[in-house]
Design a protein around this motif. Structure first.
Motif, PDB file in Angstrom:
ATOM      1  N   TRP A  68       0.830  -1.208   0.000  1.00 24.98           N
ATOM      2  CA  TRP A  68       0.000   0.000   0.000  1.00 24.98           C
ATOM      3  C   TRP A  68       0.867   1.261   0.000  1.00 24.98           C
ATOM      4  CZ3 TRP A  68      -4.416   2.569  -0.588  1.00 24.98           C
ATOM      5  CH2 TRP A  68      -4.598   3.772   0.081  1.00 24.98           C
ATOM      6  N   GLU A  78      -5.106   1.392  -9.059  1.00 20.66           N
ATOM      7  CA  GLU A  78      -6.312   1.747  -8.307  1.00 20.66           C
ATOM      8  C   GLU A  78      -6.164   3.142  -7.697  1.00 20.66           C
ATOM      9  OE1 GLU A  78      -9.270   0.254  -7.915  1.00 20.66           O
ATOM     10  OE2 GLU A  78     -10.009   1.709  -6.443  1.00 20.66           O
ATOM     11  N   ALA A 110      -7.794  -4.036  -2.097  1.00 22.11           N
ATOM     12  CA  ALA A 110      -6.991  -3.537  -0.974  1.00 22.11           C
ATOM     13  C   ALA A 110      -6.740  -2.041  -1.124  1.00 22.11           C
ATOM     14  CB  ALA A 110      -5.668  -4.290  -0.895  1.00 22.11           C
ATOM     15  N   ALA A 111      -6.395  -1.625  -2.347  1.00 21.38           N
ATOM     16  CA  ALA A 111      -6.109  -0.205  -2.560  1.00 21.38           C
ATOM     17  C   ALA A 111      -7.376   0.633  -2.439  1.00 21.38           C
ATOM     18  CB  ALA A 111      -5.454   0.007  -3.919  1.00 21.38           C
ATOM     19  N   ARG A 112      -8.478   0.079  -2.903  1.00 21.09           N
ATOM     20  CA  ARG A 112      -9.732   0.826  -2.834  1.00 21.09           C
ATOM     21  C   ARG A 112     -10.132   1.093  -1.390  1.00 21.09           C
ATOM     22  NH1 ARG A 112     -14.082  -0.723  -7.228  1.00 21.09           N
ATOM     23  NH2 ARG A 112     -12.167  -0.344  -8.390  1.00 21.09           N
ATOM     24  N   ALA A 167      -8.049   0.898   1.207  1.00 24.30           N
ATOM     25  CA  ALA A 167      -6.860   1.251   2.005  1.00 24.30           C
ATOM     26  C   ALA A 167      -6.555   0.189   3.051  1.00 24.30           C
ATOM     27  CB  ALA A 167      -7.015   2.623   2.642  1.00 24.30           C
ATOM     28  N   LEU A 168      -6.443  -1.059   2.578  1.00 22.81           N
ATOM     29  CA  LEU A 168      -6.205  -2.171   3.487  1.00 22.81           C
ATOM     30  C   LEU A 168      -4.851  -2.826   3.215  1.00 22.81           C
ATOM     31  CD1 LEU A 168      -9.677  -3.907   3.172  1.00 22.81           C
ATOM     32  CD2 LEU A 168      -8.862  -2.530   5.090  1.00 22.81           C
TER      33      LEU A 168
END
Lengths: 267, 405
Positions: free
Chosen positions: A98, A138, B181-183, B185-186
């Motif tokens: 992330w 994304e 996950a990116a959507r 924020a995980l």
């Protein structure tokens, strides 16, 4: 037209070994290389540039990593990139998928906001997770096509032949888009002397978090939702029966007996 | 940031020795530890330091926030097979592990099933341990697309608030999971080889790191759900219980064509069976030691005699001798056949992580020090070009004799 290629520097994985006594890595002689899949992505960008002279394509590579990543970026310049940026800062340390994709996104948005296409390797050979490009796509809000083997530009669209489990798919998306590259028909090559000399004249900038205006709370360990709790050596395996095969007739016989005894021979 | 407490540091150099990245050194002049730019904040030195001189600042979240999330979810990936849809084997493997995790937590196990005409797949999910299935049917979900699936699953996760979501690390799983996950924020831990619940009710995700040379246990301490992907053949499929049943939740899917930004123009399906090494019962695998592309014929002949499938190491794929779908190892596929024959494979760690789950491993290599022998149940130190043809000859004779009887 602008193509951004995201790259990573990786240790030459085959040469890494672990000390069974201490569980630490044996570091001597490990060299770092440009991740092969990133190199294929760059090669694909160069192919597109050559195939579309009318588009006046500029290839920009961006990487995040420690200062020595400059070497991988220099390699990119030798292999045909026009410009390279390295995002390097202690504030990026400890970044997981992330936080890495956040840094790359900020890099792209701040340095090359007018990009048409982003190419990346399908995965890095050290982690093999294949997750950073998709998270970057994304975060940038663009569509992605993964496992590409061939990329074509058709008007305002990108058309990609991609590997799927049962064969191939042809998928298209309107640009801007992000495509990750598998090997395809690209092969790793050694740049010519002329390319090597030329690369030294091309711009290679090293930028800190402040330079591209990234909030330090968004990157690095603090911003990483995953944290390494513990690192340990993989459990040592205990092998079975090992025989001397200098008598090939006898060892073939023993192999057959082993397979029969374990019910592996079907009539 | 990795911080050094200079008062506590004794200059003992333990940190220097344990650091996997050579990123901490004890400066001779000051006899104190110094952190270098190569530090990845992996925390190995912090655990090793006996004097509590090293610390990493990490963020914390309240217990109440975490308690709002409950349930173990699995993405129910399916595939088209002979004009019918079929649940992927990895989903059943994840249900086995998911059941274990759900029971440890005292929570339920659910499947998110996006697709079209997939309702008939549900009983199999219940039989393998699911308590609940979120059925998300829409005609735009008939084929997998990143946008269609990511949007559908993200919205189920956001509303249902599970504590854990598991994905098969298949090509589509690797395309989908990071997008979600990116959507949201995980955190996402890819290619886990072990999943467990620790004493703080956190998901302990173990995966090989740094090319498989070390194992790392990873936590997602302050985000929920905790998300992981697992490759096929890593966990075993549970025995089905056909008496089990569960709840079906029909999710209203709001999806329009505009959301799906990619278009599948054409699909070229390869008819070659040899491509699916993940499901093969017997694999005959070749490595650099076969020396010449011509020698693949010998490997193919052996595979045929054993009713097996040919696979190979990365070296052979790099040489272009075998296609990538047949590659075993970290950058290829993880396989777990009942029998794995390794011929001329030295056993680099990246190869071993992809096949050490096989029931029986047999290897032939002329180097007695080859690492492959360490994982082999039966190994022959010798020349495969003598042994294999002789073995094929003896095997044929044996089969003939059996037929005569």
């Amino acid at each position: 037209m602008k193509i951004v290629v995201l790259v990573k520097q990786v240790p030459e994985a085959d040469k890494v070994a672990v000390d069974p006594e201490t569980g630490t890595l044996i570091r001597e002689g490990i060299t770092s290389i440009l991740n092969p899949y990133c190199e294929y992505a760059l090669d694909e960008a160069v192919k597109l540039k050559n195939a579309h002279p009318e588009e006046n394509i500029e290839i920009v590579t961006i990487s995040m990593g420690p200062p020595q990543t400059k070497l991988a970026l220099l390699r990119c310049l030798e292999l045909g990139a026009d410009k390279a940026y390295l995002l390097s800062d202690r504030k990026f340390a400890g970044s997981d998928v992330w936080a890495t994709s956040t840094a790359l996104k900020e890099g792209v948005v701040n340095l090359e906001p007018e990009f048409d296409l982003i190419l990346a390797g399908k995965q890095a050979i050290d982690g093999d997770t294949a997750q950073v490009p998709a998270e970057t796509a994304e975060q940038l809000g663009v569509p992605q096509i993964t496992y590409g083997v061939k990329v074509q530009i058709v008007g305002k669209k990108v058309e990609v032949k991609r590997e799927i489990e049962t064969g191939y798919q042809i998928v298209s998306a309107r640009m801007p888009a992000l495509v990750t590259m598998s090997k395809g028909s690209n092969i790793r090559r050694i740049p010519s002397m002329k390319e090597v000399l030329n690369a030294r004249k091309k711009p290679l900038e090293v930028l800190t978090a402040d330079d591209i205006g990234i909030d330090e709370n968004k990157v690095g360990l603090k911003a990483s939702p995953t944290q390494v709790a513990r690192i340990f050596a993989p459990p040592e395996k205990v092998g079975g029966e090992i025989i001397d095969g200098s008598d090939h007739i006898d060892s073939a016989k023993k192999l057959l007996e082993f397979l029969i005894a374990n019910n592996y021979i079907k009539e | 940031m990795l911080k050094v407490d200079y008062e506590a540091c004794t200059g003992c150099k333990v940190c220097e020795k344990v650091c996997p990245f050579a990123a901490i050194v004890v400066v001779p002049e000051t006899k104190k530890a110094k952190v270098l730019d190569t530090c990845t904040l992996c925390g190995t030195c912090v655990n090793a330091c006996k004097f509590e001189a090293l610390s990493i600042e990490r963020r914390a979240i309240s217990e109440e926030e975490l308690a709002k999330f409950s349930g173990v979810f699995v993405w129910g990936e399916w595939e088209k097979k002979e004009d019918d849809n079929k649940i992927k084997k990895v989903v059943l493997e994840l249900l086995g592990k998911g059941r274990e995790l759900a029971e440890k937590l005292g929570e339920t196990l659910s499947v998110i099933l996006p697709g079209y005409n997939v309702e008939h797949l549900i009983p199999e999910l219940f039989h393998h341990g699911a308590d609940k299935v979120y059925l998300c049917e829409h005609e735009l979900l008939e084929q997998y697309t990143t946008d269609g699936y990511a949007t559908t699953i993200s919205s189920v996760i956001a509303t249902e608030k599970p504590s854990i979501v598991l994905y098969g690390a298949t090509p589509n799983g690797r395309d989908l999971a990071p997008r979600i996950a990116a959507r949201l924020a995980l955190g996402l831990t890819a290619d886990c080889t072990g999943l467990d619940i620790n004493e703080s009710r956190q998901l302990l995700q173990t995966r090989p790191a740094f090319g498989g040379n070390i194992m790392a246990s990873i936590l997602s301490p302050y985000t929920r759900p905790q998300m992981s992907s697992v490759r096929p053949n890593v966990f075993s499929k549970p025995n089905p219980d056909s008496s089990r049943t569960g709840d079906i939740v029909r999710v209203k899917v709001n999806l329009s064509r505009i959301v799906i930004r990619t278009k599948i123009i054409e699909e070229i399906v390869s008819k070659d069976d040899s491509i699916n090494i993940e499901e093969a019962k017997i694999l005959v695998s070749a490595g650099k030691g076969i020396g010449d592309k011509e020698n693949l014929k010998l490997i193919e002949e052996l595979a045929q005699e054993l009713s097996g499938t040919v696979s190979g190491s990365r070296a052979l794929v790099d040489l272009g001798w075998i296609p990538h779908p047949q590659q075993v190892g970290q950058s290829g596929k993880t396989v777990a056949p009942t029998l794995y024959l390794a011929l001329g494979i030295s056993g680099a760690i990246q190869h071993l992580v992809g096949m050490s789950g096989s029931d029986t491993i047999i290897s032939i290599n002329n180097d007695p020090e080859a690492a492959i022998f360490k994982v082999s149940d039966f190994g022959i130190v010798g020349n495969m070009f003598d042994i294999v043809p002789e073995f094929i000859k003896q095997l044929k004779e044996y089969k003939l004799k059996k037929q005569d009887k």
